[in-house]
Design an enzyme around this catalytic site. Structure first.
Site, mmCIF file in Angstrom:
data_model
loop_
_atom_site.group_PDB
_atom_site.id
_atom_site.type_symbol
_atom_site.label_atom_id
_atom_site.label_comp_id
_atom_site.label_asym_id
_atom_site.label_seq_id
_atom_site.Cartn_x
_atom_site.Cartn_y
_atom_site.Cartn_z
ATOM 1 N N THR A 226 -20.003 48.205 56.351
ATOM 2 C CA THR A 226 -18.976 48.507 55.359
ATOM 3 C C THR A 226 -19.329 49.772 54.589
ATOM 4 O O THR A 226 -18.445 50.583 54.276
ATOM 5 C CB THR A 226 -18.803 47.313 54.403
ATOM 6 O OG1 THR A 226 -18.400 46.166 55.167
ATOM 7 C CG2 THR A 226 -17.744 47.595 53.354
ATOM 8 N N ALA A 227 -20.605 49.972 54.301
ATOM 9 C CA ALA A 227 -21.016 51.160 53.550
ATOM 10 C C ALA A 227 -20.677 52.436 54.309
ATOM 11 O O ALA A 227 -20.118 53.385 53.740
ATOM 12 C CB ALA A 227 -22.508 51.096 53.257
ATOM 13 N N THR A 228 -20.992 52.476 55.600
ATOM 14 C CA THR A 228 -20.658 53.650 56.400
ATOM 15 C C THR A 228 -19.149 53.786 56.546
ATOM 16 O O THR A 228 -18.604 54.894 56.522
ATOM 17 C CB THR A 228 -21.323 53.566 57.780
ATOM 18 O OG1 THR A 228 -22.736 53.439 57.616
ATOM 19 C CG2 THR A 228 -21.027 54.799 58.608
ATOM 20 N N GLU A 246 -13.569 48.400 61.766
ATOM 21 C CA GLU A 246 -14.108 47.049 61.991
ATOM 22 C C GLU A 246 -15.488 47.043 61.366
ATOM 23 O O GLU A 246 -16.433 47.592 61.920
ATOM 24 C CB GLU A 246 -14.138 46.738 63.491
ATOM 25 C CG GLU A 246 -14.252 45.240 63.788
ATOM 26 C CD GLU A 246 -15.676 44.780 63.994
ATOM 27 O OE1 GLU A 246 -16.334 44.428 62.980
ATOM 28 O OE2 GLU A 246 -16.137 44.764 65.142
ATOM 29 N N CYS A 280 -21.275 41.445 64.389
ATOM 30 C CA CYS A 280 -20.491 41.442 63.151
ATOM 31 C C CYS A 280 -19.803 40.101 62.933
ATOM 32 O O CYS A 280 -19.776 39.581 61.821
ATOM 33 C CB CYS A 280 -19.450 42.556 63.184
ATOM 34 S SG CYS A 280 -20.152 44.212 63.132
#
Length: 472
Positions: A226-228, A246, A280
């Site tokens: 999520t950070a990237t 995603e 994930c």
């Protein structure tokens, strides 16, 4: 020398630079796998220019021609399947057997063939005395694909197959942890595809950043943290790119009181530990009712004890190392926090330190607080917290409490009851009596901070197409 070994060595030779590059290491042994080329931002710009020039000719081919070429690309993967699987095992760490390297290469073939058969037909929206309106789906242009290190080949196919199917060209940047796998896959695919339709550009973060910002890239498809993902969204904003994100998941599973612990144990295990937990949409926190708690815990321990972990090229293994040191340290930190809090270790949690490989033992943690870091942070590794509940409404509240909402699951012998509980969970996908099972015909995507956009099936084709309505 066997034909399989010769094919592996040939693939390996073709993707390595003649000189220079960056050394890649086997996460199971610490030994060098080889050297990966590293492109510059200028190389990326040149690749986008070539892909842009090739795109009109690719889009001009008939729908049937593009379908046939994707099938030919799938044939090429099948021809080189064992070589690809062995390279993947050495670079990523996953074993050849189980739901791992050979499985991943097989999934590449399956997704290509399924995507080749999907067709987006024009849709007549209105056709009456007031006029006629028809919705068409056009190519976007150049699609930029940025992939992860956990399923590097399969997720690359998820990105490139629909993009190519719809007449786009693709520039793909593999993860810096697993570049050789993707380079070999693209090398094989390009024996069947026209020149410059698919181009791989390995490189560091600045290459991915430039791809995200490039004015001639119409869309970015990204799978990863999520950070990237947030960084890519910001980078893409100036050129108003289309995006499919995603992102991370911390998937919850809820066992209901009518479930059969023995019957569901192995599916629970693989829902959590597929790819040694580095998925994930893996099951990352399991909520179990008090009357079944000890039975479910014991059944999972019995399964875990019989799943060998080790070097991927050794045929007996079905679990491997974590892919990199940073991920090993995350898992170790979270498991240590659980132990320090007084949670009960059912199995594992005692890794060998200062070894060459990044192995972390299969770990099951019981009697853990619902707010423990191992529960509320994504571990992305072989450690599963099992949380006891006495009230189903409370378990559902816990399951829905996090910002991640990629997948979830409900486990029950009563289909109607399971579906009712599933409808109350917030997630992109909720499975019943399975977890993480995907199908190229069924759309897949996240909710909340697990991303947006859909992959797979007709909905996946729409995500890489420009809707164009002709109204008269």
């Amino acid at each position: 020398m066997s034909a399989q070994t010769a094919d592996f060595q040939d693939l390996f030779r073709r993707v390595q630079p003649a000189e220079g590059g960056r050394e890649v290491f086997d996460p199971a042994t610490g030994e060098s796998v080889g050297r990966a080329p590293e492109a510059s931002v200028e190389d990326l710009d040149a690749a986008v220019a070539r892909a842009k020039a090739a795109q009109p000719g690719w889009a001009a081919r008939s729908d049937q021609q593009r379908s046939q070429l994707l099938h030919s690309a799938a044939d090429a993967i099948e021809t080189h399947a064992e070589g690809l699987a062995r390279l993947l095992s050495q670079e990523q760490g996953k074993p050849l057997n189980g739901p791992n390297a050979r499985f991943e290469v097989g999934a590449c073939v399956a997704w290509l063939r399924a995507t080749a058969e999907f067709t987006l037909e024009p849709e007549v929206l209105v056709d009456d005395d007031s006029g006629k309106a028809v919705l068409h789906w056009r190519p976007l242009g150049v699609v930029g694909a940025i992939g992860p290190w956990n399923w590097p080949m399969m997720i690359s196919i998820w990105q490139l197959a629909p993009s190519l199917r719809q007449g786009n060209t693709v520039v793909i940047k593999p993860s810096g942890y697993t570049p050789l796998s993707v380079l070999a896959l693209v090398e094989v695919l390009n024996t069947a595809l026209p020149q410059e339709v698919l181009i791989a550009v390995p490189g560091r973060g600045e290459v991915g950043d430039r791809l995200s910002r490039h004015p001639d890239v119409a869309k970015i498809m990204f799978t990863g943290s999520t950070a990237t993902g947030r960084s890519i969204i910001k980078a893409a904003a100036d050129t108003v790119k289309r995006l499919t994100m995603e992102l991370g998941g911390n998937d919850a599973g809820i066992v209901l009181e009518d479930a059969d612990p023995e019957a569901i144990a192995e599916d629970l295990f693989w829902g959590a530990f597929i790819n040694t937990g580095q998925t994930c949409a893996a099951l990352k926190r399991l909520y179990v009712p008090e009357p079944l708690y000890d039975q479910v815990c014991q059944a999972l321990v019995e399964v875990a004890k019989n799943m060998p972990m080790g070097v991927g090229l050794e045929e007996q293994n079905v679990l491997g190392p974590l892919q990199n040191k940073a991920q090993w340290e995350i898992v170790d930190r979270l498991v240590t926090a659980a132990k320090d809090s007084g949670a009960r270790v059912l199995i594992g949690a005692e890794p060998e330190r200062n070894t060459a490989g990044y192995f972390y033992p299969t770990t099951l943690i019981a009697d853990i607080d619902p707010q423990n870091p191992l529960v509320v942070e994504e571990q992305f590794g072989p450690a599963l917290p099992i949380i006891k509940y006495t009230d189903l409404d409370q378990a559902i509240e816990w399951a829905n409490s996090l910002t991640e909402a990629l997948g979830s699951s409900v486990w029950s012998s009563n289909p109607d009851r399971a579906e009712e509980v599933a409808s109350r969970l917030v997630a992109g996908t909720t499975w019943i009596n399975k977890h993480g099972a995907i199908d190229p015909r069924v759309p897949f995507g996240g909710a909340r901070e697990s991303g947006f956009g859909l992959e797979f099936g007709l909905e996946g084709l729409k995500e890489v197409s420009q809707p164009h309505i002709i109204s008269q």
